[in-house]
Design a protein around this motif. Sequence first.
Motif, short mmCIF file in Angstrom:
data_model
loop_
_atom_site.label_atom_id
_atom_site.label_comp_id
_atom_site.label_asym_id
_atom_site.label_seq_id
_atom_site.Cartn_x
_atom_site.Cartn_y
_atom_site.Cartn_z
N PHE A 99 0.66 -1.21 0.03
CA PHE A 99 -0.02 -0.06 0.18
C PHE A 99 0.80 1.23 -0.05
CE2 PHE A 99 -2.42 -3.73 1.70
CZ PHE A 99 -3.62 -3.35 0.92
N PRO A 100 1.21 1.81 -1.20
CA PRO A 100 2.13 2.69 -1.22
C PRO A 100 1.59 4.23 -0.91
CG PRO A 100 1.07 2.28 -3.51
CD PRO A 100 0.56 1.20 -2.53
N PRO A 101 2.65 4.94 -0.72
CA PRO A 101 2.41 6.37 -0.18
C PRO A 101 1.80 7.34 -1.45
CG PRO A 101 4.60 6.38 -0.59
CD PRO A 101 4.12 4.92 -0.89
N VAL A 102 0.40 7.04 -1.96
CA VAL A 102 -0.18 7.80 -2.83
C VAL A 102 -1.50 8.07 -2.55
CG1 VAL A 102 1.15 6.50 -4.91
CG2 VAL A 102 -0.97 5.78 -4.22
N ALA A 103 -1.97 9.03 -3.24
CA ALA A 103 -3.34 9.56 -2.89
C ALA A 103 -4.24 8.53 -2.94
CB ALA A 103 -3.63 10.74 -4.18
N GLY A 104 -5.38 8.57 -2.17
CA GLY A 104 -6.07 7.80 -2.23
C GLY A 104 -5.86 6.62 -1.25
N ILE A 105 -4.47 6.34 -0.70
CA ILE A 105 -4.20 5.32 0.18
C ILE A 105 -3.79 5.94 1.39
CG2 ILE A 105 -2.56 3.60 0.59
CD1 ILE A 105 -2.75 2.76 -2.08
N VAL A 106 -2.96 7.16 1.29
CA VAL A 106 -2.21 7.85 2.34
C VAL A 106 -2.85 9.11 2.55
CG1 VAL A 106 -0.02 6.46 2.59
CG2 VAL A 106 -0.40 8.49 1.29
N PRO A 107 -3.00 9.88 3.60
CA PRO A 107 -3.54 11.28 3.40
C PRO A 107 -2.77 12.20 2.33
CG PRO A 107 -3.02 10.76 5.69
CD PRO A 107 -2.54 9.59 4.86
N ASP A 108 -3.49 13.25 1.65
CA ASP A 108 -2.76 13.84 0.43
C ASP A 108 -1.37 14.45 1.00
OD1 ASP A 108 -4.86 13.17 -0.95
OD2 ASP A 108 -5.82 15.22 -0.98
N GLY A 109 -1.23 14.92 1.86
CA GLY A 109 -0.06 15.54 2.72
C GLY A 109 1.14 14.62 2.56
N SER A 110 0.91 13.38 2.50
CA SER A 110 1.99 12.22 2.53
C SER A 110 1.95 11.47 1.25
CB SER A 110 1.76 11.38 3.56
OG SER A 110 1.70 11.78 4.90
N ALA A 111 1.12 11.92 0.36
CA ALA A 111 1.31 11.44 -1.19
C ALA A 111 2.39 11.86 -2.04
CB ALA A 111 -0.10 11.60 -1.85
N VAL A 112 3.05 10.82 -2.47
CA VAL A 112 4.12 11.41 -3.21
C VAL A 112 3.70 11.86 -4.61
CG1 VAL A 112 5.80 9.96 -2.04
CG2 VAL A 112 4.78 8.87 -4.08
N ASP A 113 2.66 11.42 -5.15
CA ASP A 113 2.22 11.68 -6.55
C ASP A 113 1.21 12.85 -6.55
OD1 ASP A 113 0.02 10.35 -4.74
OD2 ASP A 113 -1.22 9.59 -6.70
N LEU A 114 1.17 13.59 -5.38
CA LEU A 114 0.69 14.95 -5.53
C LEU A 114 1.69 15.87 -5.21
CD1 LEU A 114 -2.46 14.34 -3.16
CD2 LEU A 114 -2.24 14.35 -5.65
N ALA A 115 1.50 17.05 -6.00
CA ALA A 115 2.24 18.33 -5.93
C ALA A 115 1.83 18.87 -4.35
CB ALA A 115 2.03 19.19 -7.15
N GLY A 116 2.58 19.91 -4.05
CA GLY A 116 2.38 20.72 -3.07
C GLY A 116 1.12 21.10 -2.71
N ASP A 117 0.36 21.55 -3.97
CA ASP A 117 -1.12 22.10 -3.92
C ASP A 117 -2.16 21.23 -4.11
OD1 ASP A 117 -0.82 21.20 -6.42
OD2 ASP A 117 -1.01 23.24 -7.36
N GLY A 118 -1.79 19.99 -3.82
CA GLY A 118 -2.84 18.84 -3.70
C GLY A 118 -3.05 18.27 -5.18
N GLU A 119 -2.58 19.02 -6.30
CA GLU A 119 -2.78 18.30 -7.48
C GLU A 119 -1.69 17.19 -7.95
OE1 GLU A 119 -5.29 19.69 -9.64
OE2 GLU A 119 -5.98 20.52 -7.71
N ALA A 120 -2.35 16.49 -8.82
CA ALA A 120 -1.47 15.26 -9.29
C ALA A 120 -0.09 15.70 -9.77
CB ALA A 120 -2.13 14.62 -10.54
N ALA A 121 1.07 15.24 -9.37
CA ALA A 121 2.22 15.49 -9.78
C ALA A 121 2.41 14.88 -11.10
CB ALA A 121 3.36 15.08 -8.89
#
Length: 136
Positions: A114-136
């Motif tokens: 269960f990797p640190p990506v949006a939908g699994i972990v909180p957005d602030g810990s997701a590596v696939d989101l930019a700092g503004d909460g948008e997909a990186a």
Amino acid sequence: MELTAEIAAMRDGSGDPGRLLGEFRRAALLVPLADGPDGGLMSAVSGGIRWVYAFTDEEALARFAAARGEAEAGREWEYLSVLGARLVDVVVPMADGPAGVAVNVADADGSMFFPPVAGIVPDGSAVDLAGDGEAA
């Protein structure tokens, strides 16, 4: 359906990611405690991600211990029972850097990450989101 059945379904191509994540979040997982001066939960770093080890039952934890060698298999392992939701919602954000959860890692046909990506972990810990909460 329980977590191990959902993992099996995903691995054979018939699973549903939403059901898998739901079962993971509801599951009481066994998380071994680390030895050493820092203590904490047992984990390993691979590919720049800290993976917290979690197991669906004592048998899965025992297979992990056996895979680590005779000395590890013969010792008593201390562990906590933690809900999957608590691991991703509380523990992952506390990690120093990206973190995810590795379930039943010693089971070649029954493990799931269960990797640190949006939908699994909180957005602030997701590596696939930019700092503004948008997909990186």
